[in-house]
Write a protein that holds these residues in place. Structure first.
Motif, short mmCIF file in Angstrom:
data_model
loop_
_atom_site.label_atom_id
_atom_site.label_comp_id
_atom_site.label_asym_id
_atom_site.label_seq_id
_atom_site.Cartn_x
_atom_site.Cartn_y
_atom_site.Cartn_z
N VAL A 47 0.82 -1.21 0.00
CA VAL A 47 0.00 0.00 0.00
C VAL A 47 0.86 1.27 0.00
O VAL A 47 1.76 1.39 0.82
CB VAL A 47 -0.90 0.02 1.26
CG1 VAL A 47 -1.78 1.24 1.31
CG2 VAL A 47 -1.73 -1.25 1.34
N PRO A 48 0.57 2.21 -0.91
CA PRO A 48 1.21 3.53 -0.82
C PRO A 48 0.69 4.23 0.44
O PRO A 48 -0.53 4.26 0.67
CB PRO A 48 0.74 4.27 -2.08
CG PRO A 48 0.22 3.22 -2.99
CD PRO A 48 -0.28 2.12 -2.10
N VAL A 49 1.58 4.78 1.26
CA VAL A 49 1.17 5.47 2.49
C VAL A 49 1.98 6.74 2.67
O VAL A 49 3.05 6.91 2.09
CB VAL A 49 1.30 4.58 3.75
CG1 VAL A 49 0.39 3.37 3.68
CG2 VAL A 49 2.74 4.14 3.96
N SER A 50 1.47 7.61 3.53
CA SER A 50 2.19 8.84 3.88
C SER A 50 3.31 8.50 4.85
O SER A 50 3.39 7.38 5.37
CB SER A 50 1.22 9.84 4.52
OG SER A 50 0.81 9.37 5.79
N SER A 51 4.13 9.50 5.16
CA SER A 51 5.22 9.27 6.13
C SER A 51 4.66 8.89 7.49
O SER A 51 5.33 8.21 8.26
CB SER A 51 6.10 10.51 6.24
OG SER A 51 5.33 11.62 6.67
N GLY A 52 3.40 9.28 7.77
CA GLY A 52 2.75 8.91 9.02
C GLY A 52 1.99 7.60 8.95
O GLY A 52 1.28 7.22 9.88
N GLY A 53 2.10 6.87 7.82
CA GLY A 53 1.46 5.57 7.67
C GLY A 53 0.01 5.62 7.24
O GLY A 53 -0.69 4.62 7.32
N LYS A 54 -0.48 6.77 6.78
CA LYS A 54 -1.87 6.90 6.35
C LYS A 54 -2.02 6.50 4.88
O LYS A 54 -1.29 6.96 4.02
CB LYS A 54 -2.36 8.35 6.50
CG LYS A 54 -2.34 8.86 7.92
CD LYS A 54 -3.39 8.20 8.75
CE LYS A 54 -3.43 8.77 10.16
NZ LYS A 54 -4.36 8.07 11.00
N ALA A 55 -3.00 5.62 4.61
CA ALA A 55 -3.25 5.18 3.24
C ALA A 55 -4.06 6.19 2.45
O ALA A 55 -4.06 6.17 1.22
CB ALA A 55 -3.96 3.83 3.24
N LYS A 56 -4.75 7.09 3.13
CA LYS A 56 -5.48 8.16 2.45
C LYS A 56 -4.48 9.28 2.19
O LYS A 56 -4.41 10.26 2.93
CB LYS A 56 -6.66 8.62 3.29
CG LYS A 56 -7.76 7.58 3.37
CD LYS A 56 -8.94 8.06 4.18
CE LYS A 56 -10.00 6.97 4.26
NZ LYS A 56 -11.09 7.32 5.17
N CYS A 57 -3.70 9.09 1.14
CA CYS A 57 -2.66 10.03 0.78
C CYS A 57 -2.71 10.26 -0.72
O CYS A 57 -3.52 9.65 -1.41
CB CYS A 57 -1.29 9.49 1.22
SG CYS A 57 -0.86 7.86 0.56
N SER A 58 -1.86 11.14 -1.22
CA SER A 58 -1.93 11.48 -2.63
C SER A 58 -0.57 11.34 -3.32
O SER A 58 0.48 11.49 -2.71
CB SER A 58 -2.44 12.92 -2.80
OG SER A 58 -1.52 13.84 -2.26
N LEU A 59 -0.66 11.02 -4.61
CA LEU A 59 0.51 10.96 -5.49
C LEU A 59 0.15 11.67 -6.78
O LEU A 59 -0.92 11.46 -7.33
CB LEU A 59 0.85 9.50 -5.84
CG LEU A 59 1.58 8.68 -4.79
CD1 LEU A 59 1.61 7.22 -5.20
CD2 LEU A 59 2.99 9.20 -4.59
N VAL A 60 1.06 12.49 -7.25
CA VAL A 60 0.85 13.20 -8.51
C VAL A 60 2.10 13.09 -9.37
O VAL A 60 3.17 12.72 -8.89
CB VAL A 60 0.48 14.68 -8.29
CG1 VAL A 60 -0.87 14.82 -7.58
CG2 VAL A 60 1.56 15.40 -7.52
N LYS A 61 1.92 13.43 -10.63
CA LYS A 61 3.01 13.42 -11.59
C LYS A 61 4.18 14.22 -11.02
O LYS A 61 4.01 15.30 -10.48
CB LYS A 61 2.52 14.04 -12.90
CG LYS A 61 3.28 13.65 -14.11
CD LYS A 61 2.55 14.13 -15.35
CE LYS A 61 3.29 13.76 -16.59
NZ LYS A 61 2.62 14.27 -17.78
N GLY A 62 5.36 13.64 -11.11
CA GLY A 62 6.57 14.28 -10.59
C GLY A 62 7.08 13.65 -9.30
O GLY A 62 8.23 13.85 -8.93
#
Length: 144
Positions: A47-62
């Protein structure tokens, strides 16, 4: 005739009103942290996660990180997209994500956010994953 001070003052007020109208939208997007890493959860899904371990995170081009690699693996394995897993969110990942969003019948914008996290299939982490190893992340609401 209005003085220059009055015109400049009116322009400043108008600018503040316009800025106020724009701020809530950017504040809402700022509330979703960026995905920065990948975690293998107890259900075996990467699972992609934030540095705080949250799966409700975002990824964008770049973006360039392990979270992008987890997304690319899911796009490659679960959605049969011909992309390289290189941890770099470029044009190929953007287009592959749009195709997966179309398949999942969710908003198609080529960015990965909470809607994509809750609705796209992610790949199991292990040796030689196949489509049979792809699952919608059923733990997203529990962990956030």
């Amino acid at each position: 005739m209005k003085s220059i001070k009055a015109i400049v003052g009116s322009a400043a007020v108008l600018g503040a009103v316009v800025a106020g109208a724009v701020l809530p939208a950017s504040a809402a997007s700022a509330a979703t942290p960026s995905c920065t890493k990948a975690e293998a959860w107890s259900n075996g899904v990467l699972v992609p996660v934030s540095s705080g371990g949250k799966a409700k995170c975002s990824l964008v081009k770049g973006a360039n990180n392990a979270a992008v690699g987890a997304l690319q693996l899911a796009l490659k394995i679960c959605y049969s997209q011909s992309i390289t897993v290189d941890n770099s969110f470029g044009t190929n990942t953007f287009n592959a994500l749009k195709a997966a969003q179309t398949t999942a019948k969710i908003g198609v914008d080529g960015s990965y956010g909470p809607e994509s996290a809750a609705n796209l299939k992610l790949s199991w982490y292990g040796d030689n994953p196949t489509k049979a190893d792809c699952h919608v992340n059923d733990q997203i609401d529990e962990v956030g």
